[in-house]
Design an enzyme around this catalytic site. Sequence first.
Site, PDB file in Angstrom:
ATOM      1  N   ASP A 138       1.432   2.553   3.565  1.00  0.00           N
ATOM      2  CA  ASP A 138       0.652   3.794   3.503  1.00  0.00           C
ATOM      3  C   ASP A 138       1.347   4.942   3.634  1.00  0.00           C
ATOM      4  O   ASP A 138       0.981   6.000   3.931  1.00  0.00           O
ATOM      5  CB  ASP A 138      -0.642   3.757   4.502  1.00  0.00           C
ATOM      6  CG  ASP A 138      -1.552   4.690   4.016  1.00  0.00           C
ATOM      7  OD1 ASP A 138      -1.519   5.011   2.942  1.00  0.00           O
ATOM      8  OD2 ASP A 138      -2.639   4.975   4.904  1.00  0.00           O
TER       9      ASP A 138
ATOM     10  N   HIS B 213       1.504   5.535  -1.667  1.00  0.00           N
ATOM     11  CA  HIS B 213       1.063   6.523  -2.439  1.00  0.00           C
ATOM     12  C   HIS B 213       2.295   7.305  -3.053  1.00  0.00           C
ATOM     13  O   HIS B 213       3.173   7.586  -2.356  1.00  0.00           O
ATOM     14  CB  HIS B 213       0.310   7.588  -1.380  1.00  0.00           C
ATOM     15  CG  HIS B 213      -0.820   6.918  -1.022  1.00  0.00           C
ATOM     16  ND1 HIS B 213      -2.036   7.283  -1.495  1.00  0.00           N
ATOM     17  CD2 HIS B 213      -1.047   6.595   0.206  1.00  0.00           C
ATOM     18  CE1 HIS B 213      -3.245   6.764  -0.728  1.00  0.00           C
ATOM     19  NE2 HIS B 213      -2.520   6.005   0.455  1.00  0.00           N
TER      20      HIS B 213
ATOM     21  N   LEU C  27      -5.233   8.878   7.986  1.00  0.00           N
ATOM     22  CA  LEU C  27      -6.401   8.031   8.400  1.00  0.00           C
ATOM     23  C   LEU C  27      -6.239   6.718   7.668  1.00  0.00           C
ATOM     24  O   LEU C  27      -5.697   6.497   6.574  1.00  0.00           O
ATOM     25  CB  LEU C  27      -7.502   8.935   7.445  1.00  0.00           C
ATOM     26  CG  LEU C  27      -7.782  10.205   7.995  1.00  0.00           C
ATOM     27  CD1 LEU C  27      -8.692  10.994   6.947  1.00  0.00           C
ATOM     28  CD2 LEU C  27      -8.346   9.884   9.241  1.00  0.00           C
TER      29      LEU C  27
ATOM     30  N   HIS D  19       3.065  14.392   1.844  1.00  0.00           N
ATOM     31  CA  HIS D  19       2.171  15.927   1.682  1.00  0.00           C
ATOM     32  C   HIS D  19       3.297  16.785   1.994  1.00  0.00           C
ATOM     33  O   HIS D  19       4.190  16.552   2.856  1.00  0.00           O
ATOM     34  CB  HIS D  19       1.192  15.845   2.627  1.00  0.00           C
ATOM     35  CG  HIS D  19       0.051  15.001   2.436  1.00  0.00           C
ATOM     36  ND1 HIS D  19      -1.069  15.451   1.234  1.00  0.00           N
ATOM     37  CD2 HIS D  19      -0.419  13.921   2.804  1.00  0.00           C
ATOM     38  CE1 HIS D  19      -1.861  14.522   1.429  1.00  0.00           C
ATOM     39  NE2 HIS D  19      -1.740  13.655   2.216  1.00  0.00           N
TER      40      HIS D  19
ATOM     41  N   HIS E 146      -4.396  -0.868   5.882  1.00  0.00           N
ATOM     42  CA  HIS E 146      -3.802  -0.146   7.080  1.00  0.00           C
ATOM     43  C   HIS E 146      -4.664  -0.427   8.311  1.00  0.00           C
ATOM     44  O   HIS E 146      -5.483   0.785   8.695  1.00  0.00           O
ATOM     45  CB  HIS E 146      -3.719   1.289   6.800  1.00  0.00           C
ATOM     46  CG  HIS E 146      -4.744   1.789   5.760  1.00  0.00           C
ATOM     47  ND1 HIS E 146      -6.168   1.885   6.190  1.00  0.00           N
ATOM     48  CD2 HIS E 146      -4.604   2.695   4.552  1.00  0.00           C
ATOM     49  CE1 HIS E 146      -6.874   2.498   5.126  1.00  0.00           C
ATOM     50  NE2 HIS E 146      -5.954   2.913   4.245  1.00  0.00           N
TER      51      HIS E 146
ATOM     52  N   HIS F  36     -10.535   0.687   1.753  1.00  0.00           N
ATOM     53  CA  HIS F  36     -10.243   1.555   2.879  1.00  0.00           C
ATOM     54  C   HIS F  36     -11.289   1.621   3.961  1.00  0.00           C
ATOM     55  O   HIS F  36     -12.393   1.926   3.534  1.00  0.00           O
ATOM     56  CB  HIS F  36     -10.218   3.199   2.405  1.00  0.00           C
ATOM     57  CG  HIS F  36      -9.942   4.274   3.577  1.00  0.00           C
ATOM     58  ND1 HIS F  36      -8.808   4.853   3.531  1.00  0.00           N
ATOM     59  CD2 HIS F  36     -10.787   4.505   4.563  1.00  0.00           C
ATOM     60  CE1 HIS F  36      -8.623   5.657   4.559  1.00  0.00           C
ATOM     61  NE2 HIS F  36     -10.042   5.513   5.133  1.00  0.00           N
TER      62      HIS F  36
ATOM     63  N   LYS G  26      -9.320  -0.437  -5.943  1.00  0.00           N
ATOM     64  CA  LYS G  26      -9.273   0.140  -4.523  1.00  0.00           C
ATOM     65  C   LYS G  26     -10.882   0.780  -4.439  1.00  0.00           C
ATOM     66  O   LYS G  26     -11.335   1.502  -5.114  1.00  0.00           O
ATOM     67  CB  LYS G  26      -8.257   1.277  -4.428  1.00  0.00           C
ATOM     68  CG  LYS G  26      -8.172   2.168  -3.218  1.00  0.00           C
ATOM     69  CD  LYS G  26      -7.849   1.125  -2.108  1.00  0.00           C
ATOM     70  CE  LYS G  26      -8.031   2.121  -0.758  1.00  0.00           C
ATOM     71  NZ  LYS G  26      -6.866   2.590  -0.128  1.00  0.00           N
TER      72      LYS G  26
ATOM     73  N   ARG H 270       1.911   9.601  -5.636  1.00  0.00           N
ATOM     74  CA  ARG H 270       1.489  10.799  -6.424  1.00  0.00           C
ATOM     75  C   ARG H 270       1.896  11.003  -7.958  1.00  0.00           C
ATOM     76  O   ARG H 270       1.991  10.056  -8.433  1.00  0.00           O
ATOM     77  CB  ARG H 270       2.181  12.143  -5.584  1.00  0.00           C
ATOM     78  CG  ARG H 270       2.164  12.074  -4.079  1.00  0.00           C
ATOM     79  CD  ARG H 270       0.621  11.857  -3.528  1.00  0.00           C
ATOM     80  NE  ARG H 270       0.408  11.848  -2.154  1.00  0.00           N
ATOM     81  CZ  ARG H 270      -0.426  11.473  -1.458  1.00  0.00           C
ATOM     82  NH1 ARG H 270      -1.474  10.931  -1.698  1.00  0.00           N
ATOM     83  NH2 ARG H 270      -0.481  11.576  -0.055  1.00  0.00           N
TER      84      ARG H 270
ATOM     85  N   ALA I 118      -3.867  14.498   6.006  1.00  0.00           N
ATOM     86  CA  ALA I 118      -3.714  12.923   6.682  1.00  0.00           C
ATOM     87  C   ALA I 118      -2.499  12.400   5.682  1.00  0.00           C
ATOM     88  O   ALA I 118      -2.636  12.193   4.477  1.00  0.00           O
ATOM     89  CB  ALA I 118      -4.926  12.424   6.696  1.00  0.00           C
TER      90      ALA I 118
ATOM     91  N   ASN J 169      -5.479   7.477  -5.897  1.00  0.00           N
ATOM     92  CA  ASN J 169      -6.255   8.568  -5.642  1.00  0.00           C
ATOM     93  C   ASN J 169      -5.536   9.876  -6.113  1.00  0.00           C
ATOM     94  O   ASN J 169      -4.945  10.567  -5.270  1.00  0.00           O
ATOM     95  CB  ASN J 169      -6.502   8.503  -4.073  1.00  0.00           C
ATOM     96  CG  ASN J 169      -5.063   8.461  -3.152  1.00  0.00           C
ATOM     97  OD1 ASN J 169      -4.143   8.249  -3.447  1.00  0.00           O
ATOM     98  ND2 ASN J 169      -5.386   9.093  -1.971  1.00  0.00           N
TER      99      ASN J 169
ATOM    100  N   HIS K 294       0.842  -1.201  -0.051  1.00  0.00           N
ATOM    101  CA  HIS K 294       0.074  -0.154  -0.033  1.00  0.00           C
ATOM    102  C   HIS K 294       0.968   1.288   0.011  1.00  0.00           C
ATOM    103  O   HIS K 294       1.378   1.523   1.111  1.00  0.00           O
ATOM    104  CB  HIS K 294      -0.809  -0.001   1.066  1.00  0.00           C
ATOM    105  CG  HIS K 294      -1.879   1.397   1.278  1.00  0.00           C
ATOM    106  ND1 HIS K 294      -3.086   0.986   1.550  1.00  0.00           N
ATOM    107  CD2 HIS K 294      -1.791   2.718   1.109  1.00  0.00           C
ATOM    108  CE1 HIS K 294      -3.808   2.232   1.414  1.00  0.00           C
ATOM    109  NE2 HIS K 294      -2.737   3.120   1.278  1.00  0.00           N
TER     110      HIS K 294
HETATM  111  O1  DOR Z   1      -3.572   9.314   5.761  1.00  0.00           O
HETATM  112  C1  DOR Z   1      -3.895   8.995   4.709  1.00  0.00           C
HETATM  113  N1  DOR Z   1      -3.267   9.366   3.456  1.00  0.00           N
HETATM  114  N2  DOR Z   1      -4.961   8.136   4.349  1.00  0.00           N
HETATM  115  C2  DOR Z   1      -5.376   7.777   3.216  1.00  0.00           C
HETATM  116  O2  DOR Z   1      -6.320   7.155   3.287  1.00  0.00           O
HETATM  117  C3  DOR Z   1      -4.993   8.711   1.913  1.00  0.00           C
HETATM  118  C4  DOR Z   1      -3.571   8.959   2.347  1.00  0.00           C
HETATM  119  C5  DOR Z   1      -3.370  10.094   1.134  1.00  0.00           C
HETATM  120  O3  DOR Z   1      -3.559   9.973   0.023  1.00  0.00           O
HETATM  121  O4  DOR Z   1      -2.876  11.157   1.529  1.00  0.00           O
HETATM  122 ZN    ZN Z   2      -3.484   4.997   1.836  1.00  0.00          ZN
END
Ligand code: DOR
Ligand code: ZN
Length: 345
Positions: A247, A16, A219, A251, A175, A137, A100, A18, A263, A42, A14
Amino acid sequence: MARTLTITRPDDWHLHLRDGAMLKGILPETARDFARAIIMPNLVPPVVTAKHAAAYRNRIMAALPKGSDFQPLMTLYLTEETDPADVASAFTGGLITAVKLYPAGATTHSASGVKDFNRVMPVLEKMAEVGCTLCVHGEVTDPDIDIFDREAVFIDRILDPLRRRIPELRITMEHMTTKDAVDYIAAEENIAGSITTHHLIINRNHILVGGIKPHYYCLPVAKRELHRQALLAAATSGEAKYFLGTDSAPHTDPNKESACGCAGVFSATNTMPCLAHVYEAENALDKLESFASQNGPAHYRLPVNSGKIVLAKQDDPVTFPAKIETGEGSVTVFDPGFPIHWRVA
Ligand code: DOR
Ligand code: ZN
């Protein structure tokens, strides 16, 4: 005293990544230690069709450091408009590894997620037929449900009824943050759960006691200590049902350190050293390989990696970068809150 641990090269089930300058900046952090990762869809806009997934995969491959053999495992973002035939051909053709499910509004960039589960039943039935895993999720979004209860309520209200309707559908509860999730998965078929590095290390006090720590906010949000203990027991049990999904979710610092912070915890840089520390403290170093390298591929019916990594322990604490600089801005690396003596050699 020097000490080493050699394990099969791990995967991150899992992640991210970007896009654009952020992708370019943070991808090396995962590609260094991991052979493969399930890539979350996402983006803005989300990766909803096979065509989008193929284009995103190409952008990831182009952003990889020279010589890297890292393999992104693509996913599609389930919407009420998702075409079952598109999912089936993307999966059987090897383009995607999973789909997802974000309940609409559950988290970052989840506005296109699912509101009415009846509308996605044809896709889920098709996925069960072809053997494609649904990554979930697991949080309800009802405003009347306390944020710390949203995972447990999701299991009762959404996940369990869905599984009664399509028992053959393979599911990853991603997660996991609660004992409720650990216990539910232990008792059921066709479902496994991923656990992040940070949820093995922090509980909700770490976020809130002594001042708010935005870099610990993600999250599903970390829960009370008894839940962290349950996650730790599951992760170090060696049970095939539990595996690593970091996860890791970057950011930029201004977006985290804000009156309304995003998050996400970014742990790609030091995940394996943090895990080695946690497993050693639990006297479970012999279970790290199953969690990080074996149980995930078994759940996704993929081969285990052939390569190895060596984790080395040293007397002096290892210094990891506090931040990763990207073309979009700096991203703070997860701080476990204690010195780490392990590194990937
Ligand atoms: O903390 C999180 N950040 N939980 C998620 O489900 C999405 C993720 C994000 O894309 O930043
Ligand atoms: Zn995630």
